[in-house]
Design an enzyme around this catalytic site. Structure first.
Site, short mmCIF file in Angstrom:
data_model
loop_
_atom_site.label_atom_id
_atom_site.label_comp_id
_atom_site.label_asym_id
_atom_site.label_seq_id
_atom_site.Cartn_x
_atom_site.Cartn_y
_atom_site.Cartn_z
N GLY A 1 0.80 -1.21 0.00
CA GLY A 1 0.00 0.00 0.00
C GLY A 1 0.84 1.26 0.00
N GLY B 1 25.20 -6.04 19.66
CA GLY B 1 24.13 -5.26 20.26
C GLY B 1 23.50 -5.99 21.43
N GLY C 1 20.59 -4.77 23.21
CA GLY C 1 19.23 -4.38 23.54
C GLY C 1 18.40 -5.63 23.74
N ALA D 1 22.04 -7.17 15.91
CA ALA D 1 20.89 -6.73 16.71
C ALA D 1 21.16 -5.32 17.21
CB ALA D 1 20.66 -7.70 17.87
N GLY E 1 19.51 -2.55 16.45
CA GLY E 1 18.38 -1.64 16.45
C GLY E 1 17.41 -1.86 15.30
N ALA F 1 5.43 -3.09 20.65
CA ALA F 1 4.11 -3.50 20.18
C ALA F 1 2.99 -2.84 20.98
CB ALA F 1 3.98 -5.03 20.25
N HIS G 1 0.90 -13.21 50.14
CA HIS G 1 2.09 -13.99 50.53
C HIS G 1 1.80 -15.48 50.37
CE1 HIS G 1 5.67 -15.13 52.82
NE2 HIS G 1 4.90 -16.02 53.44
#
Length: 468
Positions: free
Chosen positions: A116, A182, A184, A272, A274, A322, A447
């Site tokens: 699209g 990376g 992250g 990895a 970013g 997300a 607890h």
């Protein structure tokens, strides 16, 4: 000529796009969603969901290998069936994608298959796999085209020896040695998974600490746990070159402080470093939609400078998560429908990393709070003092809370430990409701649970802790 007119067309069916489409349908709009690949986008098909399936397989494998710690004898040696793990992960992703397909049909949303692009302020052209293009009209258009793995200019992803997250989920066989560039969320999650099933993993991070966006104490604790698990962690380091001319990879790494060079041989390198946005070819320039440095410029309700065009998710300001995209989609659609949604508070977005131990956080780090000029109270309660954590055999980690000393405002919450991604919502809701430290202390926590550590950490900040 236009084929059909809609109230709203959403380009992209990821967690931002499909959520926006469904909410619009709920509000009585005639909606279409454009998708060139699998419904659900990267998150459901190549990100959040399938990676969690792989991580669970790695965790179960570790449980089996440590069964004796729980008084259980397992006959024979456990083996990791890598291809079966990948197959299970793909099955989970496919199931979730089918679930979104069902929701789209249930909400009477038309699915337009193809690529699209904007061809006018109120027109979208959809080109299918055979190259046939159809133009559709819409009163409003939402761009939700998402992102992809970022590439370093000097180290190209070839999909075989230098890979991105997509290839990391579907490798034909388990590598014996892997270098992860990376640290992250994507980097450390794959580092944990592959290490858990026996791959020798080295993590290379350019900055002084891994998971650099987290509180410094959390970074230190995760690095300590990673090294204990056998993961080689190199911080203040940079990958200079990756030679793929031989059977495997020869990776040259430079120490940023000392200038010392290290060479590591491995089977595969995972990039990895970013995420970058998918803005190419979607008609921004043709229609005149303003964008800068890879981000579409929008107002608090995600409207661009073209009144009928909106943008959400990875392609606008804010963290590429997300749950952020989904919430942006809802705010955007409700504003389009004439409602009065509350703008997103980007200072109260939770972040979760699904390693073992897990990491979860919201709000300011201790360093950020000090830099902002706050006088703070800090409480840090270790899970080693938690009865539930001891019973579960996961005593690593802690809950750290940061309060404004003057008014008691909850400035930040940082967790590392077992299942903390399920606990962080307490801090998110409490911060939204402007709950103070003393209100957390006096709220009864059940607890034995791991969530007691939140109350204990708050009490510790005010010198009222009982169990430490």
């Amino acid at each position: 000529m236009s084929a059909t007119k809609f109230d709203l067309i959403v380009i992209g069916s990821g967690p931002g796009g499909y959520v926006a489409a469904i909410r619009a349908s709920q509000l009585g709009k005639k909606v279409a969603v454009v998708e060139k690949a699998e419904v659900g986008g990267i998150c459901l098909n190549w990100g959040c969901i399938p990676t969690k399936a792989l991580l669970k397989s790695g965790q179960v494998f570790q449980y089996i290998n440590h069964a004796k710690d729980y008084g259980i004898n397992v006959a024979g040696e456990a083996e990791a069936d890598f291809s079966a793990m990948v197959q299970r992960s793909r099955g989970v992703a496919a199931g979730m994608s089918k679930g979104v397909e069902f929701l789209i049909k249930k909400n009477k949303i038309e699915k337009l298959l193809g690529f699209g692009k904007l061809v006018g302020p109120k027109q979208v052209e959809v080109t299918d796999a055979d190259g046939n293009a159809t133009v559709y009209d819409a009163e409003s258009i939402i761009l939700a085209t998402g992102g992809r793995a970022k590439q370093l200019p000097h180290i190209k992803i070839d999909g075989e020896k230098v890979i991105g997250y997509r290839q990391a989920m579907t490798l034909p066989e388990q590598p014996k040695k892997m270098v992860v560039m990376g640290s992250g969320a994507i980097g450390v999650e794959f580092a944990y998974f592959y290490n858990s099933i026996g791959t020798e993993v080295t993590v290379v991070e350019y900055l002084p600490r891994i998971v650099p966006n987290e509180d410094a104490d959390v970074s230190k604790e995760l690095e300590r746990n990673f090294k204990k698990q056998g993961i080689n962690v190199m911080t203040n380091a940079a990958v200079q070159t990756v030679d793929t001319s031989g059977e495997g990879c020869v990776v040259k790494i430079t120490d940023n402080k000392k200038g010392k060079e290290t060479t590591i041989e491995c089977d595969v390198v995972l990039s990895a470093v970013g995420v970058e946005t998918n803005l190419e070819g979607i008609g921004l320039e043709e229609v005149g939609v303003a964008h800068d440095k890879g981000k579409v410029l929008v107002n608090d309700y995600y409207q661009t400078n073209i009144p009928s065009v909106y943008a959400i998710g990875d392609i606008v300001k804010g963290p590429a998560l997300a749950h952020v995209a989904s919430h942006e989609g809802i705010i955007c659609v409700e504003k389009i429908a004439g409602l009065s949604p509350e703008p997103m508070n980007y200072g109260n977005i939770p972040g979760c990393t699904y390693t073992v131990p897990e990491v979860a956080s919201v709000g300011m780090t201790e360093e950020q709070a000090k830099e902002a000029g706050y006088e703070i109270k800090v409480g840090k309660f270790p899970f080693s003092a938690s009865g539930k954590a001891s019973a579960a055999g996961h005593k690593e980690g802690f809950v750290k809370v940061i309060f404004d000393a003057k008014y008691g405002e909850w400035l930040g919450c940082h967790m590392i430990g077992s299942n903390v991604t399920e606990m962080i919502a307490e801090a998110v809701v409490a911060r939204k409701l402007e709950v103070t430290g003393h209100e957390i202390i006096t709220a009864v926590h059940p607890h034995p649970t791991l969530s007691e550590a939140v109350m204990e950490a708050a009490a510790l900040a005010y010198d009222e802790c009982i169990h430490l």
